[in-house]
Scaffold this motif. Structure first.
Motif, PDB file in Angstrom:
ATOM      1  N   ILE A 115     -18.065 -35.377   8.951  1.00  0.00           N
ATOM      2  CA  ILE A 115     -18.692 -34.139   8.488  1.00  0.00           C
ATOM      3  C   ILE A 115     -18.721 -34.184   6.965  1.00  0.00           C
ATOM      4  N   ILE A 165     -19.906 -38.866  -1.393  1.00  0.00           N
ATOM      5  CA  ILE A 165     -19.279 -40.193  -1.533  1.00  0.00           C
ATOM      6  C   ILE A 165     -18.143 -40.375  -0.524  1.00  0.00           C
ATOM      7  N   GLY A 219     -17.589 -38.904   2.540  1.00  0.00           N
ATOM      8  CA  GLY A 219     -18.019 -39.042   3.938  1.00  0.00           C
ATOM      9  C   GLY A 219     -18.793 -40.315   4.190  1.00  0.00           C
ATOM     10  N   GLY A 245     -26.276 -34.136  -1.457  1.00  0.00           N
ATOM     11  CA  GLY A 245     -26.667 -32.928  -2.199  1.00  0.00           C
ATOM     12  C   GLY A 245     -25.475 -32.128  -2.705  1.00  0.00           C
ATOM     13  N   MET A 303     -21.331 -32.181  -4.517  1.00  0.00           N
ATOM     14  CA  MET A 303     -20.812 -32.420  -5.872  1.00  0.00           C
ATOM     15  C   MET A 303     -21.058 -33.851  -6.340  1.00  0.00           C
ATOM     16  N   ALA A 312     -19.755 -39.685 -13.051  1.00  0.00           N
ATOM     17  CA  ALA A 312     -19.672 -41.062 -12.528  1.00  0.00           C
ATOM     18  C   ALA A 312     -18.899 -42.051 -13.379  1.00  0.00           C
ATOM     19  N   PRO A 370     -25.044 -27.897   9.879  1.00  0.00           N
ATOM     20  CA  PRO A 370     -23.726 -27.376   9.488  1.00  0.00           C
ATOM     21  C   PRO A 370     -22.761 -27.363  10.668  1.00  0.00           C
ATOM     22  N   THR A 384     -15.868 -32.616   3.517  1.00  0.00           N
ATOM     23  CA  THR A 384     -16.786 -31.575   3.036  1.00  0.00           C
ATOM     24  C   THR A 384     -16.412 -31.101   1.626  1.00  0.00           C
ATOM     25  N   VAL A 431     -21.449 -30.336 -18.115  1.00  0.00           N
ATOM     26  CA  VAL A 431     -21.926 -31.631 -18.591  1.00  0.00           C
ATOM     27  C   VAL A 431     -23.248 -31.444 -19.339  1.00  0.00           C
ATOM     28  N   TRP A 468     -25.654 -29.204 -16.926  1.00  0.00           N
ATOM     29  CA  TRP A 468     -25.332 -28.759 -15.575  1.00  0.00           C
ATOM     30  C   TRP A 468     -23.829 -28.506 -15.455  1.00  0.00           C
ATOM     31  N   SER A 489      -9.856 -33.564  -7.889  1.00  0.00           N
ATOM     32  CA  SER A 489      -9.622 -33.509  -9.331  1.00  0.00           C
ATOM     33  C   SER A 489     -10.870 -34.061 -10.023  1.00  0.00           C
ATOM     34  N   THR A 497     -13.591 -42.115  -7.012  1.00  0.00           N
ATOM     35  CA  THR A 497     -12.638 -43.158  -6.626  1.00  0.00           C
ATOM     36  C   THR A 497     -11.689 -42.660  -5.532  1.00  0.00           C
TER      37      THR A 497
HETATM   38  C1  LIG Z   1     -19.455 -32.289 -13.476  1.00  0.00           C
HETATM   39  C2  LIG Z   1     -18.585 -33.209 -12.677  1.00  0.00           C
HETATM   40  C3  LIG Z   1     -18.180 -34.421 -13.224  1.00  0.00           C
HETATM   41  C4  LIG Z   1     -17.396 -35.290 -12.475  1.00  0.00           C
HETATM   42  N1  LIG Z   1     -17.063 -36.502 -12.995  1.00  0.00           N
HETATM   43  C5  LIG Z   1     -16.397 -37.396 -12.226  1.00  0.00           C
HETATM   44  C6  LIG Z   1     -16.173 -38.713 -12.691  1.00  0.00           C
HETATM   45  O1  LIG Z   1     -16.570 -39.070 -13.800  1.00  0.00           O
HETATM   46  N2  LIG Z   1     -15.495 -39.574 -11.883  1.00  0.00           N
HETATM   47  C7  LIG Z   1     -15.066 -39.198 -10.645  1.00  0.00           C
HETATM   48  O2  LIG Z   1     -14.457 -40.031  -9.946  1.00  0.00           O
HETATM   49  N3  LIG Z   1     -15.284 -37.955 -10.170  1.00  0.00           N
HETATM   50  C8  LIG Z   1     -15.936 -37.059 -10.923  1.00  0.00           C
HETATM   51  N4  LIG Z   1     -16.186 -35.805 -10.448  1.00  0.00           N
HETATM   52  C9  LIG Z   1     -15.693 -35.457  -9.114  1.00  0.00           C
HETATM   53  C10 LIG Z   1     -16.585 -36.080  -8.062  1.00  0.00           C
HETATM   54  O3  LIG Z   1     -17.922 -36.072  -8.451  1.00  0.00           O
HETATM   55  C11 LIG Z   1     -16.433 -35.330  -6.756  1.00  0.00           C
HETATM   56  O4  LIG Z   1     -15.066 -35.150  -6.493  1.00  0.00           O
HETATM   57  C12 LIG Z   1     -17.024 -36.083  -5.589  1.00  0.00           C
HETATM   58  O5  LIG Z   1     -18.374 -36.377  -5.836  1.00  0.00           O
HETATM   59  C13 LIG Z   1     -16.864 -35.269  -4.316  1.00  0.00           C
HETATM   60  O6  LIG Z   1     -17.400 -36.005  -3.262  1.00  0.00           O
HETATM   61  P1  LIG Z   1     -17.281 -35.456  -1.786  1.00  0.00           P
HETATM   62  O7  LIG Z   1     -17.942 -36.425  -0.898  1.00  0.00           O
HETATM   63  O8  LIG Z   1     -15.867 -35.091  -1.512  1.00  0.00           O
HETATM   64  O9  LIG Z   1     -18.040 -34.045  -1.812  1.00  0.00           O
HETATM   65  P2  LIG Z   1     -19.598 -33.710  -1.864  1.00  0.00           P
HETATM   66  O10 LIG Z   1     -20.370 -34.689  -2.629  1.00  0.00           O
HETATM   67  O11 LIG Z   1     -19.666 -32.280  -2.274  1.00  0.00           O
HETATM   68  O12 LIG Z   1     -20.032 -33.857  -0.348  1.00  0.00           O
HETATM   69  C14 LIG Z   1     -19.588 -32.950   0.628  1.00  0.00           C
HETATM   70  C15 LIG Z   1     -20.724 -32.722   1.596  1.00  0.00           C
HETATM   71  O13 LIG Z   1     -20.232 -31.939   2.683  1.00  0.00           O
HETATM   72  C16 LIG Z   1     -21.277 -31.081   3.109  1.00  0.00           C
HETATM   73  N5  LIG Z   1     -20.688 -29.958   3.846  1.00  0.00           N
HETATM   74  C17 LIG Z   1     -19.901 -28.989   3.346  1.00  0.00           C
HETATM   75  N6  LIG Z   1     -19.531 -28.144   4.326  1.00  0.00           N
HETATM   76  C18 LIG Z   1     -20.123 -28.585   5.468  1.00  0.00           C
HETATM   77  C19 LIG Z   1     -20.117 -28.137   6.826  1.00  0.00           C
HETATM   78  N7  LIG Z   1     -19.417 -27.055   7.214  1.00  0.00           N
HETATM   79  N8  LIG Z   1     -20.838 -28.838   7.739  1.00  0.00           N
HETATM   80  C20 LIG Z   1     -21.543 -29.942   7.366  1.00  0.00           C
HETATM   81  N9  LIG Z   1     -21.573 -30.406   6.095  1.00  0.00           N
HETATM   82  C21 LIG Z   1     -20.856 -29.744   5.167  1.00  0.00           C
HETATM   83  C22 LIG Z   1     -21.962 -30.669   1.824  1.00  0.00           C
HETATM   84  O14 LIG Z   1     -23.285 -30.227   2.079  1.00  0.00           O
HETATM   85  C23 LIG Z   1     -21.897 -31.944   0.991  1.00  0.00           C
HETATM   86  O15 LIG Z   1     -23.074 -32.720   1.085  1.00  0.00           O
HETATM   87  C24 LIG Z   1     -16.976 -34.918 -11.173  1.00  0.00           C
HETATM   88  C25 LIG Z   1     -17.378 -33.698 -10.615  1.00  0.00           C
HETATM   89  C26 LIG Z   1     -18.171 -32.852 -11.362  1.00  0.00           C
HETATM   90  C27 LIG Z   1     -18.607 -31.558 -10.741  1.00  0.00           C
END
Ligand SMILES: Cc1cc2nc3c(=O)[nH]c(=O)nc-3n(C[C@H](O)[C@H](O)[C@H](O)COP(=O)(O)OP(=O)(O)OC[C@H]3O[C@@H](n4cnc5c(N)ncnc54)[C@H](O)[C@@H]3O)c2cc1C
Ligand code: FES
Length: 474
Positions: free
Chosen positions: A2, A6, A8, A32, A34, A40, A171, A200, A221, A298, A328, A333
């Motif tokens: 789910i 990155i 999932g 779509g 975070m 990055a 969802p 998620t 940023v 952003w 964090s 990573t």
């Molecule tokens: C401005 C900014 C700068 C950053 N800089 C860095 C960096 O330089 N280096 C670094 O390592 N990290 C950085 N981070 C952190 C990093 O980008 C995030 O921690 C990471 O991208 C999160 O990935 P994720 O897969 O956990 O979450 P997301 O990319 O948010 O993916 C979660 C997905 O789950 C889906 N979802 C949510 N709820 C449900 C549901 N109930 N059912 C189905 N789908 C659902 C969402 O639609 C979404 O697509 C930064 C973050 C930000 C905001």
């Protein structure tokens, strides 16, 4: 799986490669969340610092963290090669620089802690990169950078090729374990799986556990063109407290793009976004005078765990559900490290990194931070009892939102640019805290555990998944 960020997609990839039949669902478009807002840096130096983690949880925790994060960057590089993903991946140096003269001493402590964690080639340099060429810095070799969405695109293509089932706009609104299976409720039907991974960003299936151990922060940023050679191709971050600056370069054909972040604040607790962005830009221009017009601005959200380490592993309260959260500023990573960890837990039943990331761990000496964040949450629940921010809807200008008491209920009121009103309950559908207007992103942010809602009330970011209830115009 789910969640198709990155965390999932990386976990789906690891499981498909080890022979599992995998379906990935996301409530919106893939990539779509975070991950689309990140800056990055692929750094395996801990952004809350090994020195802090060592004093909180000891050297073994630092060692596990270092090894897992280094393995994550190695794995991204390996997958780029294996799957021919063209995403600008490159190994670059990371530099930790003092924000002020007085912080130089802290660098020495951090170098010692990083080396003890396993970072044998971390070193003290008398001159840092670019703007910091007049003072000392710590250099961390072999860090990385890439274009996150190009990388996710590559992962999606390989998942397709390897037979995974991918469902966008799906969802998940409930999870139930029954008869050795997990039933994931979509609102239109149920998906049944032997195991489920909740990736998620913030776990939607839990109310109390985890959410009381991490706190949501908004970070900002800016990005703009810069002539080639005017900024180093390196990752740079400084010691500024409570929120550090982070800088990296995205190479272009004719000129590069400089990406600069910082000015974080607790979600829902600031309204001065313009000032924050202006300060960020001024900071960047002072250090990179050749930075061109700021083409992009952003913000996004990160979750700060009280004891600096994400929560990855078996979900509290479940036998067949796994989670990864608490990113964090290093969620790229930690997302990939989490994919390796969960793969090993599912395939082997154990992993050498289980302890440091254990979602069930007690917050021990992180308890001070833990208590502080939860006192903040209690304060936001109490906001139900206060008056609104405006006493009449006429006070809300086009493009603005504000809290107003209507018929005794706290209401989130937004006036469109055309003058129409959109009224929703201000009570967050996760656990009832009062949401706050975010004038920069034009959405409602919940200060308690980080849910975001559109001006129509739609849940944009978890843990909430149910929309804010609509309020009829008074
Ligand atoms: C401005 C900014 C700068 C950053 N800089 C860095 C960096 O330089 N280096 C670094 O390592 N990290 C950085 N981070 C952190 C990093 O980008 C995030 O921690 C990471 O991208 C999160 O990935 P994720 O897969 O956990 O979450 P997301 O990319 O948010 O993916 C979660 C997905 O789950 C889906 N979802 C949510 N709820 C449900 C549901 N109930 N059912 C189905 N789908 C659902 C969402 O639609 C979404 O697509 C930064 C973050 C930000 C905001
Ligand atoms: S996110 Fe938990 S109450 Fe809003």
């Amino acid at each position: 799986m789910i969640g198709a960020g990155i965390a999932g997609l990386s976990c789906a990839y690891e499981l498909v490669c080890s022979g599992h039949k995998v379906a990935v669902v996301d409530r919106g478009a893939f990539g779509g969340g975070m991950t689309a807002r990140t800056s990055a840096h692929l750094a395996f130096e801990l952004d809350d610092f090994f020195e802090e983690l060592r004093s909180l949880r000891g050297e073994e925790a630092c060692r596990q963290y270092y090894e897992s994060q280094r393995a994550a960057v190695d794995r991204i590089e390996e997958i780029c090669g294996q799957e021919s993903i063209d995403c600008d991946f490159a190994r670059v140096d990371g530099y930790f620089v003092p924000a002020e003269e007085k912080d130089i001493e802290y660098l020495r402590k951090e170098l010692d802690a990083a080396r003890a964690a396993g970072f044998a080639d971390a070193e003290w340099v008398d001159t840092g990169p670019g703007f910091w060429s007049s003072g000392p810095a710590l250099r961390f070799p072999r860090q990385g950078r890439f274009h996150p969405l190009k990388y996710l695109d590559g992962l999606v293509s390989s998942l397709h090729r390897r037979g995974a089932n991918l469902f966008a706009e799906t969802p998940i609104v409930g999870l139930e374990e029954k008869n050795d299976q997990v039933h994931a409720e979509t609102g239109r039907g149920t998906i049944t799986a032997a195991r489920v991974v909740v990736a998620t960003n913030s776990p939607f299936h839990l109310r109390i556990p985890i959410h009381t151990k991490q706190a949501p922060y908004r970070t900002y940023v800016i990005a703009g063109p810069i002539p080639k050679g005017a900024a180093p191709d390196a990752l740079i971050w400084d010691t500024l407290e409570p929120s550090y600056h982070y800088v990296r370069l995205q190479p272009g054909d004719v000129e590069d793009v400089l990406i600069v972040g910082g000015e974080d604040h607790k979600t829902g607790e600031a309204a001065d976004m313009d000032e924050r962005l202006a300060r960020l830009e001024a900071w960047a221009r002072e250090r990179f005078p050749e930075l061109g017009r700021t083409a992009h601005r952003w913000s996004g959200q990160v979750f700060e765990p009280s004891d600096y380490v994400p929560f990855i592993g078996k979900s509290p309260g479940y036998e067949r559900v796994y989670l990864t959260t608490g990113d964090s500023g290093e969620g790229l990573t930690t997302g990939v490290a989490g994919a390796l960890l969960i793969r090993d837990l599912i395939n082997e039943g154990s992993t050498p990194w289980a302890d440091v990331y254990d979602p069930d761990r007690l917050m021990l000496r992180g308890a001070v931070e833990f208590v502080k964040e939860n006192v903040d949450a209690a304060r936001h629940w109490a906001a139900h009892l206060r008056g609104g921010e405006v006493s009449s809807l006429e006070e809300i200008r086009p493009g603005e939102g504000a809290l107003i008491k209507l018929n005794g209920k706290m209401t989130a009121a937004y006036r469109t640019d055309d003058g129409d009103l959109k009224l929703c309950s201000a009570s967050c559908t996760h656990m009832g805290c009062i949401v706050r207007w975010n004038r920069f992103e034009r959405c409602w942010d919940c200060p308690c555990h980080g849910s975001h809602f559109s001006v129509d009330g739609e849940a944009l970011q978890g843990p909430a998944f149910t929309p804010l209830s609509k309020v009829e115009s008074a």
